[in-house]
Every structure is written in structure tokens, then in C-alpha cells.
Scaffold this motif. Structure first.
Motif, PDB file in Angstrom:
ATOM      1  N   MET A   1       0.814  -1.225   0.000  1.00  0.00           N
ATOM      2  CA  MET A   1       0.000   0.000   0.000  1.00  0.00           C
ATOM      3  C   MET A   1       0.844   1.271   0.000  1.00  0.00           C
ATOM      4  N   SER A   2       2.147   1.134  -0.235  1.00  0.00           N
ATOM      5  CA  SER A   2       3.000   2.319  -0.399  1.00  0.00           C
ATOM      6  C   SER A   2       4.149   1.956  -1.324  1.00  0.00           C
ATOM      7  N   PRO A   3       4.698   2.946  -2.042  1.00  0.00           N
ATOM      8  CA  PRO A   3       5.861   2.670  -2.899  1.00  0.00           C
ATOM      9  C   PRO A   3       7.025   2.101  -2.111  1.00  0.00           C
ATOM     10  N   ALA A   4       7.272   2.623  -0.896  1.00  0.00           N
ATOM     11  CA  ALA A   4       8.398   2.106  -0.106  1.00  0.00           C
ATOM     12  C   ALA A   4       8.139   0.653   0.291  1.00  0.00           C
ATOM     13  N   GLY A   5       6.900   0.342   0.652  1.00  0.00           N
ATOM     14  CA  GLY A   5       6.543  -1.024   1.031  1.00  0.00           C
ATOM     15  C   GLY A   5       6.705  -1.975  -0.147  1.00  0.00           C
ATOM     16  N   ALA A   6       6.284  -1.547  -1.329  1.00  0.00           N
ATOM     17  CA  ALA A   6       6.401  -2.396  -2.522  1.00  0.00           C
ATOM     18  C   ALA A   6       7.872  -2.683  -2.809  1.00  0.00           C
ATOM     19  N   ARG A   7       8.700  -1.634  -2.707  1.00  0.00           N
ATOM     20  CA  ARG A   7      10.137  -1.822  -2.984  1.00  0.00           C
ATOM     21  C   ARG A   7      10.781  -2.749  -1.952  1.00  0.00           C
ATOM     22  N   SER A   8      10.346  -2.640  -0.701  1.00  0.00           N
ATOM     23  CA  SER A   8      10.994  -3.466   0.324  1.00  0.00           C
ATOM     24  C   SER A   8      10.673  -4.944   0.095  1.00  0.00           C
ATOM     25  N   VAL A   9       9.454  -5.260  -0.306  1.00  0.00           N
ATOM     26  CA  VAL A   9       9.112  -6.672  -0.574  1.00  0.00           C
ATOM     27  C   VAL A   9       9.850  -7.148  -1.837  1.00  0.00           C
ATOM     28  N   ALA A  10       9.887  -6.290  -2.856  1.00  0.00           N
ATOM     29  CA  ALA A  10      10.576  -6.664  -4.101  1.00  0.00           C
ATOM     30  C   ALA A  10      12.058  -6.938  -3.836  1.00  0.00           C
ATOM     31  N   GLU A  11      12.681  -6.077  -3.048  1.00  0.00           N
ATOM     32  CA  GLU A  11      14.119  -6.252  -2.753  1.00  0.00           C
ATOM     33  C   GLU A  11      14.353  -7.501  -1.904  1.00  0.00           C
ATOM     34  N   ASP A  12      13.443  -7.753  -0.973  1.00  0.00           N
ATOM     35  CA  ASP A  12      13.551  -8.941  -0.124  1.00  0.00           C
ATOM     36  C   ASP A  12      13.559 -10.204  -0.997  1.00  0.00           C
ATOM     37  N   ALA A  13      12.624 -10.274  -1.940  1.00  0.00           N
ATOM     38  CA  ALA A  13      12.538 -11.458  -2.816  1.00  0.00           C
ATOM     39  C   ALA A  13      13.807 -11.594  -3.650  1.00  0.00           C
ATOM     40  N   ALA A  14      14.271 -10.471  -4.200  1.00  0.00           N
ATOM     41  CA  ALA A  14      15.482 -10.513  -5.035  1.00  0.00           C
ATOM     42  C   ALA A  14      16.679 -10.960  -4.196  1.00  0.00           C
ATOM     43  N   ASP A  15      16.821 -10.411  -2.994  1.00  0.00           N
ATOM     44  CA  ASP A  15      17.955 -10.773  -2.124  1.00  0.00           C
ATOM     45  C   ASP A  15      17.954 -12.263  -1.789  1.00  0.00           C
ATOM     46  N   ARG A  16      16.763 -12.820  -1.634  1.00  0.00           N
ATOM     47  CA  ARG A  16      16.673 -14.232  -1.243  1.00  0.00           C
ATOM     48  C   ARG A  16      16.637 -15.174  -2.447  1.00  0.00           C
ATOM     49  N   GLY A  17      16.595 -14.595  -3.647  1.00  0.00           N
ATOM     50  CA  GLY A  17      16.551 -15.423  -4.854  1.00  0.00           C
ATOM     51  C   GLY A  17      15.244 -16.178  -4.999  1.00  0.00           C
TER      52      GLY A  17
END
Ligand code: NAD
Length: 336
Positions: A101-117
């Protein structure tokens, strides 16, 4: 790469979970392992019907043997926190829209997934409807040249099921731009092949002044190339059908459109009128979405939509809500 069926857990078995459950019933590449819901009786009812395990908490579902991936079908406000929880457990994730529900929240989930592969896909299901795919096929064929203008109106009245529903509470849904707006704005970005850099929105409380969200909503998008889009969604109409939609994509050398009356996707080209593909939003939409997610999670295909476009949909929704509040055009970051 794996040729084993992907083990799926579903979090939240309310309305949209039924569409995912139906897709899972016929899939040969994925298998439903477990469901959970804060209303545990709801999970138990579904589990009995589908022949899977039922839990009352996300932690139990994530610990269940055989769960490789999760489809998260909970209200929008929960997406960011649950997204991190699912990824931290090492599971691939199909998150219902919007990603957060926020751009920062969307980026944090996206980065989390990328970091964990791990595979993160957001359920922009309209990309998988027959009509959307047929329009995309016309564009990809080159028949209308370079797309320059999109008008997409979805006024079928499928915005909320009742007056008590969380969708009507902007604190839980993010507002209409987040809830349903993302479907339309994502289609526009997909068909135009770029990300918007300006957003102007206006809305009305068409059904009742008591509403806290704009049930009639128009979102105008500008794109770096000079292309533009108008996205219109309404509960104020008397819908002529649940799938009521009018879509037009104007290109430099042709036009493709889909009218509400189910004629199918029509293309006006140099050599005349052509009918393109099948029609309507069939149950197959969720079959295709599931196939796409499983293929991505098993390393057989790219994620659709690309995560950057799912994040962009959140950027656009936030800009749209800001525009509704201020009456101003809101500029957003350049294409990722
Ligand atoms: N792709 C589409 O076309 C489409 C259509 C409708 C809804 N959605 C999205 O799906 C999501 C769910 O919408 P819905 O209409 O099914 O809502 P819903 O209210 O019908 O169902 C949500 C379910 O989640 C459960 N829940 C809530 N918080 C939970 C938690 N923390 N842990 C476990 N369970 C929890 C609720 O008890 C409920 O059973 C939303 O994000 C919505 O935006 C997508």
C-alpha cells in the motif's frame, strides 16, 4: 528447474481465493497443500472440500511440509508484512494485487525477494484474460504500429460486495486507485510498453456521499515517450454485465478495440476490419496466471508482470490517490 508439482499454500480463503483454488484443481504443475485463514473455520471448510490441511495462522502454514510457494489472498493492508513473512520462510510468493500500500513497502518486498533469490509475482490477473492477451497479440504483431493512446473503461460494478467490506475502507484497501485502479493502469503500461511519469486523477462518490473511496474514478497517465492513457472504473453505472469493458488502443498505423457487447477484440487495420482471438474474462484467466507463476518459480519462465511493473503499479496508485487529494498532476520517477 524441477518437474515435481509445486506445493502451494494459500493465505486467506475469502472471495478471490476461490479463483485460485479452481485453477489449482486442474493444474498438473501445482498441488494445493494447505490453506490458512484468521477465521479458522473458513480454512477448515475449504480444506475439507479441497482435501488439504487447514491452519489458523500463517506461521503454521509456512511450517507445513510440502509448501514450496504461497498465494496470498488477504486484504491489501496485510500484503507488505505477510510478504516479508512468506519470503523469510523461503517460499516463492504470488501476492494478490497490489504488492503493497506504499511505494516504499512495494520496494521493500521486491528487494527482499530478489535478495533471497525467490520468485515474487503479483496477481495482476487482467494481464492473463483472453481479451487482454488478444490485444497484446495485436500490438506485438506490429499491425497497429507503435501504440500511442490507451483508453480502458471497466464499469461492470464488481468493485465491492457489500457496504461492510474492507474494500470500502481506505485504511485497509489504500483507496480505489490501489484496489482496482492498479488493474487498469497496469494494462495501459503493459500495452504501451513503458512506465508512466505523470498521473492525474479525478473521482466521484457516485453511489453515496457517505463513501470514503471514490467509486467512480478516472486516472489519466502520461508516459515519457509522449504516449498517454485514460483509465476509467465505475460502480456508479448501472452495469450492463460483470465483464463490461471498453478498451481502445490507438497506434501509429491502426486501432484495436474491445467493446462491452462481446464482439471480441476487433482490429481496424490498413486492409480493413479483423477479429482477433477469443473474448471475455474466462476462468482460464486464473489458470494462465497460476501456470505463469509455477513456471517462474520452477525457473522455466520470466515473472509476469516483471516485478518492476508491479512496483510501478503501486507508484501510480499512490500518485493517483495524491492527485485525488490535491487536484494536481503528480509526477513519478522515470522508468525503471
Ligand atoms: N486479481 C483480482 O482480480 C482480485 C479480485 C479480488 C480481490 N483481489 C485481491 O485479493 C485480496 C483478497 O481480496 P478478497 O476480495 O478475496 O478479500 P476477502 O475479504 O473476501 O478475503 C480475505 C480473507 O483473508 C483472511 N485474512 C485476513 N487477514 C489475514 C491474515 N493476516 N492471515 C490469514 N488470513 C487473513 C480473511 O479472514 C478473509 O477470509 C486483496 O488483496 C484484493 O485486492 C484480487
Amino acid at each position: 528447474m524441477s518437474d515435481q508439482p509445486l506445493g502451494i499454500g494459500i493465505i486467506g480463503v475469502g472471495g478471490i481465493a476461490d479463483s485460485h483454488l479452481a485453477a489449482l484443481r486442474t493444474s498438473t504443475d501445482a498441488r494445493l497443500i494447505a490453506v490458512c485463514d484468521v477465521v479458522v473455520e473458513r480454512a477448515q471448510r475449504v480444506a475439507e472440500r479441497e482435501g488439504c490441511a487447514a491452519y489458523g495462522s500463517v506461521a503454521e502454514l509456512l511450517a507445513a511440509p510440502g509448501v514450496d510457494a504461497v498465494i496470498c489472498c488477504t486484504p491489501n493492508l496485510t500484503h507488505e508484512e505477510l510478504g516479508h513473512q512468506v519470503l523469510a520462510a523461503g517460499k516463492h510468493l504470488l501476492m494478490e494485487k497490489p504488492l503493497a500500500m506504499s511505494p516504499a513497502g512495494a520496494r521493500s518486498v521486491a528487494e527482499d525477494a530478489a535478495d533471497r533469490g525467490l520468485t515474487l509475482m503479483v496477481g495482476h490477473s487482467h494481464r492473463f484474460s483472453a481479451q487482454s492477451l488478444a490485444i497484446r497479440e495485436v500490438i506485438d504483431s506490429g499491425a497497429i504500429g507503435t501504440p500511442r493512446f490507451v483508453r480502458v473503461a471497466m464499469n461492470g460494478g464488481w468493485i465491492w460486495p457489500g457496504w461492510q467490506h474492507w474494500v470500502l475502507n481506505p485504511e485497509l484497501s489504500g483507496g480505489h486507485s490501489f484496489h482496482n485502479g492498479v488493474h487498469l493502469t497496469d494494462l495501459a503500461a503493459w500495452w504501451l510498453g513503458e512506465q508512466a511519469d505523470s498521473v492525474f486523477a479525478s473521482g466521484q462518490h457516485a453511489t453515496s456521499e457517505a463513501l470514503q473511496i471514490f467509486d467512480y474514478l478516472v486516472i489519466g497517465l502520461g508516459f515519457p515517450s509522449g504516449a498517454s492513457a485514460i483509465c476509467e472504473i465505475s460502480r456508479g453505472d448501472n452495469p450492463r454485465g460483470a465483464a463490461y469493458a471498453e478498451i481502445t488502443v490507438v497506434g501509429t498505423s491502426g486501432v484495436v478495440s474491445r467493446d462491452w457487447d462481446a464482439e471480441g477484440v476487433l482490429a481496424w487495420l490498413d486492409h480493413g476490419l479483423a477479429q482477433w482471438g477469443p473474448d471475455g474474462i474466462a476462468p482460464a484467466t486464473f489458470d494462465r496466471e497460476l501456470d505463469s507463476f509455477v513456471a517462474a518459480a520452477q525457473g522455466r519462465a520470466a515473472v509476469e508482470p516483471p516485478v518492476a511493473f508491479a512496483v510501478h503499479a503501486v507508484d501510480v496508485a499512490a500518485a493517483s490517490e495524491e492527485s485525488l487529494a490535491t487536484g494536481e498532476t503528480v509526477r513519478i520517477g522515470a522508468a525503471a
